[in-house]
Design a protein around this motif. Sequence first.
Motif, PDB file in Angstrom:
ATOM      1  N   LEU A   1      -8.245 -39.646  65.036  1.00  0.00           N
ATOM      2  CA  LEU A   1      -7.404 -38.945  64.073  1.00  0.00           C
ATOM      3  C   LEU A   1      -8.001 -39.125  62.689  1.00  0.00           C
ATOM      4  O   LEU A   1      -8.373 -40.238  62.300  1.00  0.00           O
ATOM      5  CB  LEU A   1      -5.976 -39.491  64.111  1.00  0.00           C
ATOM      6  N   VAL A   2      -8.097 -38.027  61.929  1.00  0.00           N
ATOM      7  CA  VAL A   2      -8.712 -38.056  60.610  1.00  0.00           C
ATOM      8  C   VAL A   2      -7.845 -38.870  59.660  1.00  0.00           C
ATOM      9  O   VAL A   2      -6.622 -38.706  59.606  1.00  0.00           O
ATOM     10  CB  VAL A   2      -8.921 -36.625  60.080  1.00  0.00           C
ATOM     11  N   PHE A   3      -8.494 -39.738  58.887  1.00  0.00           N
ATOM     12  CA  PHE A   3      -7.765 -40.613  57.961  1.00  0.00           C
ATOM     13  C   PHE A   3      -7.352 -39.883  56.690  1.00  0.00           C
ATOM     14  O   PHE A   3      -6.188 -39.873  56.316  1.00  0.00           O
ATOM     15  CB  PHE A   3      -8.635 -41.824  57.621  1.00  0.00           C
TER      16      PHE A   3
ATOM     17  N   PRO B   1     -15.996 -36.899  59.120  1.00  0.00           N
ATOM     18  CA  PRO B   1     -14.859 -37.518  58.425  1.00  0.00           C
ATOM     19  C   PRO B   1     -14.549 -38.887  59.011  1.00  0.00           C
ATOM     20  O   PRO B   1     -14.790 -39.151  60.197  1.00  0.00           O
ATOM     21  CB  PRO B   1     -13.713 -36.533  58.677  1.00  0.00           C
ATOM     22  N   ILE B   2     -14.039 -39.763  58.169  1.00  0.00           N
ATOM     23  CA  ILE B   2     -13.632 -41.090  58.636  1.00  0.00           C
ATOM     24  C   ILE B   2     -12.378 -40.938  59.498  1.00  0.00           C
ATOM     25  O   ILE B   2     -11.403 -40.305  59.087  1.00  0.00           O
ATOM     26  CB  ILE B   2     -13.367 -42.019  57.446  1.00  0.00           C
ATOM     27  N   CYS B   3     -12.445 -41.508  60.700  1.00  0.00           N
ATOM     28  CA  CYS B   3     -11.352 -41.344  61.661  1.00  0.00           C
ATOM     29  C   CYS B   3     -10.853 -42.694  62.156  1.00  0.00           C
ATOM     30  O   CYS B   3     -11.536 -43.717  62.063  1.00  0.00           O
ATOM     31  CB  CYS B   3     -11.820 -40.506  62.854  1.00  0.00           C
ATOM     32  N   MET B   4      -9.638 -42.676  62.698  1.00  0.00           N
ATOM     33  CA  MET B   4      -9.025 -43.857  63.295  1.00  0.00           C
ATOM     34  C   MET B   4      -8.816 -43.625  64.782  1.00  0.00           C
ATOM     35  O   MET B   4      -8.621 -42.495  65.218  1.00  0.00           O
ATOM     36  CB  MET B   4      -7.672 -44.144  62.627  1.00  0.00           C
TER      37      MET B   4
ATOM     38  N   LEU C   1      -2.603 -49.338  53.664  1.00  0.00           N
ATOM     39  CA  LEU C   1      -3.041 -48.250  54.540  1.00  0.00           C
ATOM     40  C   LEU C   1      -1.950 -47.683  55.446  1.00  0.00           C
ATOM     41  O   LEU C   1      -1.877 -46.481  55.654  1.00  0.00           O
ATOM     42  CB  LEU C   1      -4.230 -48.665  55.417  1.00  0.00           C
ATOM     43  N   ILE C   2      -1.095 -48.534  56.016  1.00  0.00           N
ATOM     44  CA  ILE C   2      -0.135 -48.042  56.997  1.00  0.00           C
ATOM     45  C   ILE C   2       1.035 -47.343  56.308  1.00  0.00           C
ATOM     46  O   ILE C   2       1.343 -47.611  55.149  1.00  0.00           O
ATOM     47  CB  ILE C   2       0.370 -49.160  57.915  1.00  0.00           C
ATOM     48  N   ASP C   3       1.684 -46.448  57.048  1.00  0.00           N
ATOM     49  CA  ASP C   3       2.792 -45.683  56.473  1.00  0.00           C
ATOM     50  C   ASP C   3       3.942 -46.599  56.056  1.00  0.00           C
ATOM     51  O   ASP C   3       4.496 -46.471  54.964  1.00  0.00           O
ATOM     52  CB  ASP C   3       3.324 -44.663  57.484  1.00  0.00           C
TER      53      ASP C   3
ATOM     54  N   SER D   1      -0.225 -49.571  64.404  1.00  0.00           N
ATOM     55  CA  SER D   1       0.502 -49.121  63.220  1.00  0.00           C
ATOM     56  C   SER D   1       0.582 -47.596  63.204  1.00  0.00           C
ATOM     57  O   SER D   1       0.070 -46.920  64.093  1.00  0.00           O
ATOM     58  CB  SER D   1      -0.184 -49.616  61.944  1.00  0.00           C
ATOM     59  N   LYS D   2       1.236 -47.093  62.178  1.00  0.00           N
ATOM     60  CA  LYS D   2       1.368 -45.644  62.010  1.00  0.00           C
ATOM     61  C   LYS D   2       0.734 -45.244  60.689  1.00  0.00           C
ATOM     62  O   LYS D   2       1.071 -45.793  59.642  1.00  0.00           O
ATOM     63  CB  LYS D   2       2.850 -45.243  62.063  1.00  0.00           C
ATOM     64  N   VAL D   3      -0.200 -44.292  60.746  1.00  0.00           N
ATOM     65  CA  VAL D   3      -0.877 -43.770  59.559  1.00  0.00           C
ATOM     66  C   VAL D   3      -0.814 -42.245  59.635  1.00  0.00           C
ATOM     67  O   VAL D   3      -1.117 -41.655  60.672  1.00  0.00           O
ATOM     68  CB  VAL D   3      -2.349 -44.236  59.494  1.00  0.00           C
ATOM     69  N   ASN D   4      -0.426 -41.618  58.533  1.00  0.00           N
ATOM     70  CA  ASN D   4      -0.253 -40.156  58.512  1.00  0.00           C
ATOM     71  C   ASN D   4       0.696 -39.706  59.617  1.00  0.00           C
ATOM     72  O   ASN D   4       0.520 -38.661  60.242  1.00  0.00           O
ATOM     73  CB  ASN D   4      -1.597 -39.444  58.645  1.00  0.00           C
TER      74      ASN D   4
END
Length: 440
Positions: free
Chosen positions: A41-43, A60-63, A215-217, A398-401
């Motif tokens: 997933l794109v950061f 792109p930097i991804c997670m 970083l995390i939501d 964790s949850k990001v975006n």
Amino acid sequence: MSDTNPFEIERLGASQYESPLKLSTTKGDHLFNFVSETDRLVFDLSLERYNHCLNTGETPICMEQAGPRQHIFFESNKTTAAIVTCGGLCPGINNVIRGLVMALHYFYGVKRIIGIPYGYEGLNPAKGHGFVELTPEKVRDIHQFGGTFLGSSRGAQDVGIMVDTLQENHVDMLFAIGGDGTLKGVNALGEEISKRNAKISVVGIPKTIDNDIDLIDESFGFETAFDVASPILRDAHNEATGAYNGISIIKLMGRDSGFIAASAALAMPVVNFVLVPEMNFGLEGENGFLNILEQRLQQKKHAVIVVAEGAGQQLFEHRQEIKDASGNIKHEDIGVFLKEKITAYFKGKETPVTIKYIDPSYIVRCAPANSSDSVYCSRLAYHAVHGAMAGKTKFVASKVNNKYVYVPISEVTKKRKKINLEGEFWFSVLQSTGQPFSLG
């Protein structure tokens, strides 16, 4: 870790066992699919970054997407897992413990799950805490209560001794529930485990009531915290309006970041001033807090002030830097300080005021998780278990975006997340309270 992608997750080795989960690998069959190791997933979701990658051909930097893998590293019915909770209390810890135990036992058939009492102290045999055998029956109802079923503590223990304990007890995976200091401890454990060439997965589940993990939501328990705080603000407003020139001061938790204070004020829009650690406010002068407060009383005859515990520390003279066992700076009591300064200011003006000071910090942090946080805690626990079973290590679930991902612990502990005073969130707080952009 990859040189080009800071979010690459370390692994203990190749996954050679079939997952016991009966999931799908086919789209469109109405069954949940295993998550592939290549799913990313794109950061950075900004158009600017998208155009940059489009024009330069840069990847792109991804997670890594979180979720169950078709092939796992550990032979699940021969796996031993351990769970530890560290640092201050926070709503939802018991929900995460329960979620971990249920996922390990029912999803993967893990036969032995160890609870480590009183934080990292429990991994030091000299402390004599022993272990707790965790079963679904033992944790069945713990989600209904605040605090931590396992107990907690602050402060570091010898990393070598802790890894010795894990190895002597044949632990294959350690789940550590805690904040910044706890996560740094998890990373240190992972480093020592790597040096020994041991095959133990260490996983962090970010817990901080202040919501200051970078970083995390959002960290679990945070939403419950300002949910519990909101009716306290409502009642404080009733106290303030019940007296001529009534002032209510409510101190909420927030050592370095003021997210609880700001969010509670937005959720219960009866607050007139929010003071957070991110802002450098002053008391004196035309634009100082005391003068603006006086103008508020002249107009409305009452005021509600919410202050985060770490706000205004620059106002204390001859302040000594004292740290707690976790290495956090112990702050001076800004709530009592404000009450004294406000009292003295209006006494000097011969203006009668009635001040009520309220500190509900420990009530807020010991509350059981609300429904939204309960859902979040369970999903974090499940994703942590899936990642550990796949042999991933030194990561947080964790949850990001708004997507569940795995992030290296080293990335989320580089700095603390703080309110952006130029951001829309803080602007919303100022619009809600009506306070000036700056004080002093």
